[in-house]
Design a protein around this motif. Structure first.
Motif, PDB file in Angstrom:
ATOM      1  N   ILE A   1      10.883 -29.235   1.533  1.00  0.00           N
ATOM      2  CA  ILE A   1      11.110 -29.887   0.244  1.00  0.00           C
ATOM      3  C   ILE A   1      12.611 -30.074   0.032  1.00  0.00           C
ATOM      4  O   ILE A   1      13.439 -29.520   0.764  1.00  0.00           O
ATOM      5  N   ASN A   2      12.964 -30.839  -0.990  1.00  0.00           N
ATOM      6  CA  ASN A   2      14.368 -31.081  -1.312  1.00  0.00           C
ATOM      7  C   ASN A   2      15.006 -29.858  -1.958  1.00  0.00           C
ATOM      8  O   ASN A   2      14.322 -29.013  -2.541  1.00  0.00           O
ATOM      9  N   GLU A   3      16.331 -29.807  -1.872  1.00  0.00           N
ATOM     10  CA  GLU A   3      17.077 -28.704  -2.458  1.00  0.00           C
ATOM     11  C   GLU A   3      16.836 -28.586  -3.960  1.00  0.00           C
ATOM     12  O   GLU A   3      16.906 -27.502  -4.537  1.00  0.00           O
ATOM     13  N   SER A   4      16.577 -29.705  -4.611  1.00  0.00           N
ATOM     14  CA  SER A   4      16.388 -29.703  -6.063  1.00  0.00           C
ATOM     15  C   SER A   4      15.025 -29.161  -6.492  1.00  0.00           C
ATOM     16  O   SER A   4      14.808 -28.864  -7.665  1.00  0.00           O
ATOM     17  N   GLU A   5      14.108 -29.025  -5.526  1.00  0.00           N
ATOM     18  CA  GLU A   5      12.754 -28.568  -5.847  1.00  0.00           C
ATOM     19  C   GLU A   5      12.654 -27.049  -5.769  1.00  0.00           C
ATOM     20  O   GLU A   5      13.485 -26.369  -5.152  1.00  0.00           O
ATOM     21  N   GLN A   6      11.600 -26.542  -6.387  1.00  0.00           N
ATOM     22  CA  GLN A   6      11.338 -25.109  -6.402  1.00  0.00           C
ATOM     23  C   GLN A   6      10.399 -24.734  -5.256  1.00  0.00           C
ATOM     24  O   GLN A   6       9.351 -25.382  -5.067  1.00  0.00           O
ATOM     25  N   SER A   7      10.763 -23.719  -4.497  1.00  0.00           N
ATOM     26  CA  SER A   7       9.870 -23.237  -3.445  1.00  0.00           C
ATOM     27  C   SER A   7       8.563 -22.766  -4.076  1.00  0.00           C
ATOM     28  O   SER A   7       8.565 -22.152  -5.142  1.00  0.00           O
ATOM     29  N   ARG A   8       7.467 -23.036  -3.393  1.00  0.00           N
ATOM     30  CA  ARG A   8       6.177 -22.676  -3.972  1.00  0.00           C
ATOM     31  C   ARG A   8       5.127 -22.563  -2.871  1.00  0.00           C
ATOM     32  O   ARG A   8       5.323 -23.041  -1.744  1.00  0.00           O
ATOM     33  N   LEU A   9       4.018 -21.968  -3.244  1.00  0.00           N
ATOM     34  CA  LEU A   9       2.918 -21.744  -2.313  1.00  0.00           C
ATOM     35  C   LEU A   9       1.673 -22.438  -2.849  1.00  0.00           C
ATOM     36  O   LEU A   9       1.338 -22.323  -4.025  1.00  0.00           O
ATOM     37  N   ALA A  10       0.987 -23.184  -1.997  1.00  0.00           N
ATOM     38  CA  ALA A  10      -0.289 -23.806  -2.363  1.00  0.00           C
ATOM     39  C   ALA A  10      -1.393 -23.139  -1.560  1.00  0.00           C
ATOM     40  O   ALA A  10      -1.244 -22.910  -0.355  1.00  0.00           O
ATOM     41  N   PHE A  11      -2.499 -22.830  -2.228  1.00  0.00           N
ATOM     42  CA  PHE A  11      -3.588 -22.068  -1.611  1.00  0.00           C
ATOM     43  C   PHE A  11      -4.875 -22.878  -1.645  1.00  0.00           C
ATOM     44  O   PHE A  11      -5.283 -23.377  -2.700  1.00  0.00           O
ATOM     45  N   PHE A  12      -5.519 -23.001  -0.471  1.00  0.00           N
ATOM     46  CA  PHE A  12      -6.769 -23.747  -0.354  1.00  0.00           C
ATOM     47  C   PHE A  12      -7.793 -22.875   0.379  1.00  0.00           C
ATOM     48  O   PHE A  12      -7.881 -22.908   1.610  1.00  0.00           O
ATOM     49  N   PRO A  13      -8.545 -22.078  -0.371  1.00  0.00           N
ATOM     50  CA  PRO A  13      -9.528 -21.188   0.267  1.00  0.00           C
ATOM     51  C   PRO A  13     -10.821 -21.906   0.604  1.00  0.00           C
ATOM     52  O   PRO A  13     -11.172 -22.917  -0.011  1.00  0.00           O
ATOM     53  N   SER A  14     -11.517 -21.376   1.590  1.00  0.00           N
ATOM     54  CA  SER A  14     -12.810 -21.907   1.993  1.00  0.00           C
ATOM     55  C   SER A  14     -13.817 -20.766   2.025  1.00  0.00           C
ATOM     56  O   SER A  14     -13.466 -19.621   2.362  1.00  0.00           O
TER      57      SER A  14
END
Length: 266
Positions: free
Chosen positions: A196-209
């Motif tokens: 992601i860009n420097e201006s964005e916030q690091s984050r985690l996306a979760f997709f469980p099955s």
């Protein structure tokens, strides 16, 4: 003669090191849930170690591989991994490694070095006897736990322009099926980085099955690789990995309670 002596010395040092490690982590072998790395390289194993999740070294902990090689070995019980006629010396960036001449067929969807045959990145089972013994032990442990222990595998895929995530998910689910039965459960933590860009916030996306495939997208700013060791080992994203493991724990607790409720007599 000099190379033979060097290999024997390396074998002796590895024997002592492996014995010490086994004693230090002997409680992990009997844990209710085993956490093991299945690649695609050493990064996954190091993340597990840093976050106190690693149970022990698996066949794929310190190698370059991909999920197709994992499945090929699992399906033939690792029969062709260690015979010397299937091992070859290769020179990579002036560094010698041993690769499998058998497990080398896969789709063109991975990083180049992960498609050139299973690579023993830090071991030499062709010339160093303790390395052969170490991998024999790893194989024996793997065959012993299949279908008998609860396992959480961790698999990191390095995204590239050829990546086929649907194909990888299909293969990971096939591995889950090999380890699942009525008595034990297998989950796979499947994670990859999205820059992601420097201006964005690091984050985690979760997709469980429901199958037990737990997919995580790590949206972060520093590429996991290169010469800088902090970047190479993804240490700047340890907060995301901590969140990832906490999420897996919560998911597993929820499903354990749900399964227990299903079998409680009314």
């Amino acid at each position: 003669m000099k190379k033979t002596f060097k290999n024997k010395l390396k074998s002796a040092k590895r024997t002592l090191s492996n014995f010490t490690t086994k004693i230090r982590h002997r409680a992990n072998f009997s844990a209710d849930v085993l956490w093991l790395s299945i690649g695609e390289n050493c990064l996954t194993d190091d993340i597990l170690r840093r976050h106190h999740r690693k149970s022990y070294s698996h066949v794929f902990s310190s190698s370059r591989s991909n999920i197709e090689y994992v499945l090929q070995m699992e399906q033939d019980n690792y029969r062709y991994l260690l015979p010397k006629e299937h091992l070859v010396h290769c020179i990579i960036d002036s560094h010698e490694v041993i690769r499998s001449g058998w497990y080398k067929t896969c789709a063109n969807i991975y990083s180049p070095r992960h498609m050139e045959g299973f690579e023993f990145s830090h071991h030499n089972p062709l010339d160093v006897e303790e390395d052969r013994r170490a991998f024999k032990r790893r194989i024996a442990r793997t065959l012993e736990i299949r279908g008998k222990k609860n396992v959480v595998f961790a698999y990191h895929h390095r995204l590239n322009e050829r990546s086929d995530l649907a194909f990888i998910r299909e293969k990971l689910n096939t591995l889950i099926d090999l380890y699942n039965n009525d008595d034990v459960n297998c989950q796979i933590v499947f994670f990859y980085q999205q820059l992601i860009n420097e201006s964005e916030q690091s984050r985690l996306a979760f997709f469980p099955s429901q199958s037990g495939l737990l997919e995580f997208v790590c949206h972060s700013k520093v590429l996991w690789g290169g010469e800088d060791q902090t970047a190479f080992w993804a240490k700047s994203d340890d907060d995301l990995f901590a969140e990832m493991f906490a999420t897996v724990d919560a998911w597993r607790r929820f499903h354990q309670r749900h399964n227990e409720a299903d079998i409680t007599p009314s």
